[in-house]
Design a protein around this motif. Structure first.
Motif, PDB file in Angstrom:
ATOM      1  N   ARG A 365     -12.599  -1.759  -5.063  1.00 10.89           N
ATOM      2  CA  ARG A 365     -11.282  -1.925  -5.670  1.00 10.89           C
ATOM      3  C   ARG A 365     -11.369  -2.087  -7.198  1.00 10.89           C
ATOM      4  N   SER A 369     -12.556   4.945  -9.750  1.00 10.73           N
ATOM      5  CA  SER A 369     -12.063   5.951  -8.791  1.00 10.73           C
ATOM      6  C   SER A 369     -10.956   5.360  -7.933  1.00 10.73           C
ATOM      7  N   TRP A 370     -11.042   4.122  -7.673  1.00 15.24           N
ATOM      8  CA  TRP A 370     -10.009   3.469  -6.820  1.00 15.24           C
ATOM      9  C   TRP A 370      -8.697   3.413  -7.551  1.00 15.24           C
ATOM     10  N   ARG A 371      -8.781   3.161  -8.819  1.00 12.88           N
ATOM     11  CA  ARG A 371      -7.549   3.101  -9.611  1.00 12.88           C
ATOM     12  C   ARG A 371      -6.955   4.509  -9.802  1.00 12.88           C
ATOM     13  N   THR A 373      -7.144   7.080  -7.819  1.00 16.46           N
ATOM     14  CA  THR A 373      -6.620   7.650  -6.561  1.00 16.46           C
ATOM     15  C   THR A 373      -5.498   6.811  -5.996  1.00 16.46           C
ATOM     16  N   ALA A 374      -5.085   5.778  -6.665  1.00 16.41           N
ATOM     17  CA  ALA A 374      -4.039   4.875  -6.133  1.00 16.41           C
ATOM     18  C   ALA A 374      -2.730   5.627  -5.894  1.00 16.41           C
ATOM     19  N   PRO A 375      -2.237   6.566  -6.877  1.00 16.69           N
ATOM     20  CA  PRO A 375      -0.974   7.253  -6.605  1.00 16.69           C
ATOM     21  C   PRO A 375      -1.058   8.136  -5.367  1.00 16.69           C
ATOM     22  N   ARG A 377      -2.785   7.688  -2.715  1.00 12.31           N
ATOM     23  CA  ARG A 377      -2.786   6.844  -1.497  1.00 12.31           C
ATOM     24  C   ARG A 377      -1.377   6.344  -1.231  1.00 12.31           C
ATOM     25  N   ALA A 378      -0.626   6.048  -2.270  1.00  7.34           N
ATOM     26  CA  ALA A 378       0.746   5.580  -2.083  1.00  7.34           C
ATOM     27  C   ALA A 378       1.625   6.686  -1.517  1.00  7.34           C
ATOM     28  N   ARG A 380       0.736   9.227   0.154  1.00  3.34           N
ATOM     29  CA  ARG A 380       0.301   9.464   1.559  1.00  3.34           C
ATOM     30  C   ARG A 380       0.921   8.444   2.489  1.00  3.34           C
ATOM     31  N   ARG A 381       0.987   7.175   2.055  1.00  6.89           N
ATOM     32  CA  ARG A 381       1.600   6.130   2.899  1.00  6.89           C
ATOM     33  C   ARG A 381       3.088   6.429   3.074  1.00  6.89           C
TER      34      ARG A 381
END
Length: 399
Positions: A365, A369-371, A373-375, A377-378, A380-381
């Motif tokens: 976290r 890379s986690w930051r 790819t955050a948009p 992932r959102a 996708r949710r």
């Protein structure tokens, strides 16, 4: 006049047979419960009142005498003040039970207690004297009790001399036992002569003829042979027997020389050994009783020890069983302890793994890379939630 008869004579002289003869003729001897039962020595009965017997025994014991060893005359005379009351009460009871019939009193102990009994006899009882060969008496005693013949003869001498200390000069109905067995008419005559001394009312109750069938010759088992008297009897005993053997049957005034009205030192010595033997037997019986009591106590103590031993053994078995249960519990606790230790180790490992995963997640976290790819992932949710709502809407329309 008299209320009855008293049958006198040494034990084993035929007094039981003569008393039975009087009983068959209408004389009252006592209630059935008060009569001494028959024995092997007297298979057709003793015809003896147990109340009289017990009273005589108590008095003899108090005076230090016995049925074969008379207490001193002086001692008997001194005892009249208290002993005569007891004897009178017993005779009065028999008279009351007789309900007007004449009575017949018999106990060979009366002979050795005649100085004590005589005033009572003189008041209401006519004496009937049974005479038997002294050697036959001694042989009968030897057969019954296993006593020496010399003792039986000494006891006979003592008995007869004590009798004569009171009977001398008295009117007595004499009954020679040997003649009585052979002469049936003599049996009736003896009862008839004795009954003549009774009160008129009691005399009418007597049936002399019934006396004839009362005796049985088959019980005359001990007889003296020719020449045996000289072999066994002392000179004084021979003279006394000669004096008695010529007394005619029936009523008569007895005249006894003074020399035969007191016991001899030889006769006293002759019974002393039996007195000592009986005292030793009594002491031995007492010792045996004490020993039996000790043995009984010992047996009870052994039983108590046995019971305690069994209780201890039972307790030990219970302790062993409890020890086994405790050991099982300890083994169970040990197993649980070991299992708990194993589970603790596994928990430690899981906790360590979890902590490591948390560190790795935190590292991810925190990465670039986690930051970045955050948009994505959102979005996708969001797509996933929209798809779920459409599915739910279609399901509602179909319902």
């Amino acid at each position: 006049m008299r209320s009855g008869v008293v049958v006198l004579g040494m034990g084993r002289s035929g007094t039981s047979a003569v008393t039975r003869m009087f009983a068959r003729s209408g004389f009252f001897v006592g209630s059935p419960d008060d009569l001494m039962p028959a024995t092997g020595a007297n298979p057709v009965g003793h015809w003896e009142n147990l109340r009289i017997w017990r009273s005589n025994e108590r008095i003899l014991e108090e005076l230090g005498g016995s049925w074969f060893d008379p207490p001193a005359v002086d001692a008997q005379l001194k005892a009249q003040a208290w002993a005569r009351v007891t004897l009178m009460e017993e005779v009065d009871l028999i008279l009351e039970q007789a309900a007007g019939a004449p009575i017949a009193v018999k106990d060979p102990r009366i002979g050795v207690m005649l100085p004590l009994w005589w005033p009572l006899i003189a008041d209401c009882l006519h004496p009937v004297l049974v005479i038997r060969d002294p050697l036959e008496i001694a042989l009968s005693l030897a057969r019954r009790d296993g006593t020496p013949v010399a003792f039986g003869l000494a006891a006979w001498e003592l008995h007869m001399t004590t009798l004569f200390s009171c009977l001398n000069g008295a009117i007595v109905t004499v009954v020679p036992y040997a003649c009585l067995l052979e002469d049936l008419g003599l049996r009736e005559m003896v009862v008839e002569r004795a009954a003549a001394h009774l009160d008129a009312d009691r005399r009418t109750r007597v049936r002399p003829a019934d006396a004839v069938a009362a005796l049985e010759r088959r019980f005359h088992r001990n007889q003296a042979g020719p020449g045996e008297h000289e072999a066994y009897l002392t000179r004084r005993q021979l003279d006394l027997w000669h004096l008695l053997s010529v007394l005619p049957p029936g009523d008569g005034s007895i005249s006894i020389p003074e020399a035969f009205r007191a016991p001899s030192a030889c006769a006293r010595a002759g019974v002393s050994g039996e007195t000592e033997r009986q005292q030793l037997l009594a002491a031995s019986a007492a010792e045996r009783a004490d020993l039996a009591e000790v043995r009984t106590g010992l047996a009870a103590e052994q039983q108590r020890v046995q019971t305690l031993s069994e209780e201890v053994a039972t307790g030990q078995r219970r302790v062993e069983a409890l020890s086994e249960e405790i050991a099982d519990e300890r083994r169970g606790v040990q197993a649980l302890s070991e299992k708990a230790a194993s589970e603790g180790e596994r928990a430690d490992v899981a906790i360590a793994a979890c902590q490591q995963s948390e560190r790795r997640l935190a590292a991810v976290r925190g990465s670039l890379s986690w930051r970045v790819t955050a948009p994505a992932r959102a979005a996708r949710r969001g797509e996933l939630w929209a798809a779920l709502r459409r599915l739910d809407s279609k399901s509602s329309h179909r319902d």
